[in-house]
Design a protein around this motif. Sequence first.
Motif, short mmCIF file in Angstrom:
data_model
loop_
_atom_site.label_atom_id
_atom_site.label_comp_id
_atom_site.label_asym_id
_atom_site.label_seq_id
_atom_site.Cartn_x
_atom_site.Cartn_y
_atom_site.Cartn_z
N LEU A 187 -2.58 5.20 2.49
CA LEU A 187 -3.50 5.68 1.46
C LEU A 187 -4.53 4.58 1.21
CD1 LEU A 187 -1.39 7.55 -1.24
CD2 LEU A 187 -2.54 8.42 0.80
N GLU A 188 -5.77 4.95 1.34
CA GLU A 188 -6.84 3.98 1.11
C GLU A 188 -7.16 3.94 -0.37
OE1 GLU A 188 -7.66 2.26 3.58
OE2 GLU A 188 -7.16 3.45 5.36
N VAL A 189 -6.18 3.56 -1.11
CA VAL A 189 -6.30 3.56 -2.56
C VAL A 189 -5.73 2.26 -3.09
CG1 VAL A 189 -5.33 4.62 -4.64
CG2 VAL A 189 -6.20 6.07 -2.80
N HIS A 236 0.85 -1.18 0.00
CA HIS A 236 0.00 0.00 0.00
C HIS A 236 0.89 1.23 0.00
CE1 HIS A 236 1.01 -0.80 4.19
NE2 HIS A 236 0.84 0.49 4.41
#
Lengths: 140, 140
Positions: free
Chosen positions: B102-104, B88
């Motif tokens: 990062l929530e990506v 991540h």
Amino acid sequence: MSKTKTTRYDAPTKMRRSRQRDRILEILRGTKSHPTAEWVYGRLHREFPHVSMGTVYRNLGQLVEHGIVKRIGFGSTFDRYEANILTHHHFVCERCGSVTDLEVPVDESLTRRLGEAAGVRAVRHEIRLYGTCANCARKG
Amino acid sequence: MSKTKTTRYDAPTKMRRSRQRDRILEILRGTKSHPTAEWVYGRLHREFPHVSMGTVYRNLGQLVEHGIVKRIGFGSTFDRYEANILTHHHFVCERCGSVTDLEVPVDESLTRRLGEAAGVRAVRHEIRLYGTCANCARKG
DNA sequence: GTTCATGCAAATCGTTTGCACAATG
DNA sequence: CATTGTGCAAACGATTTGCATGAAC
């Protein structure tokens, strides 16, 4: 390479268990703050008043070695410097630790796109590619 | 923020010049190896047998402050740890140093595409976004 | 019982700093 | 000459390590 493998602590490792290490892992799993060793020590100290930093570092190191937790940073303690101040990306050899510049244009828009998607106000980004450099690959 | 500004050493800085710092910059500009302070010292020592590590660090620090060279790493001396071993990306606040995930989704193909474009055999990549976190932004 | 982990303290390593003197502008 | 940079050595902070004891298997 794709560690989609088990994340469980009791996975096939040769590590003996200890109450301290169990707690260290629980502590790490219980926070999103990417803590420092010092912070972990503070937490652990509440339950093990006589715990030492040595124990914390030894266990963190082992958890990292076994792929159970990750260390963020460059691995080495020392910093590296470069005269190229134009934004660019890096390739880091996991074998010898060498760092080389990527001769690839930087996609400035990625900063905005990623930042928006993640909900943060970012001004720049840096990409690090990890792998084995040609030199190390040659040596098997 | 976009330092497309002059890269020249004799740019409008308040630094006095010194033969040692001039050489340090030349040394950095003359290599692509992203050297450590130790390495720079070794090089400098050939010409200034009495030069000290203190001088090297002071000058590297100043060159960094003036935006003439870049320091690679996390800035802080200490490492950070995290239990999330799934690949991540991170957001690093340049004000307070906090690190958040990062929530990506990670674009795995970017590793291959970037690696191919740069001519290196990479197995993974990591992106770091830099900016000011919401907390620090609120405080002006 | 043998091996591994712990606590403690001392050591190590990269980096920083205080000081008196030298170089710069 | 007023200021900044230097060399030296001591200080620092994060991490590591040697050793005797204790816990795990």
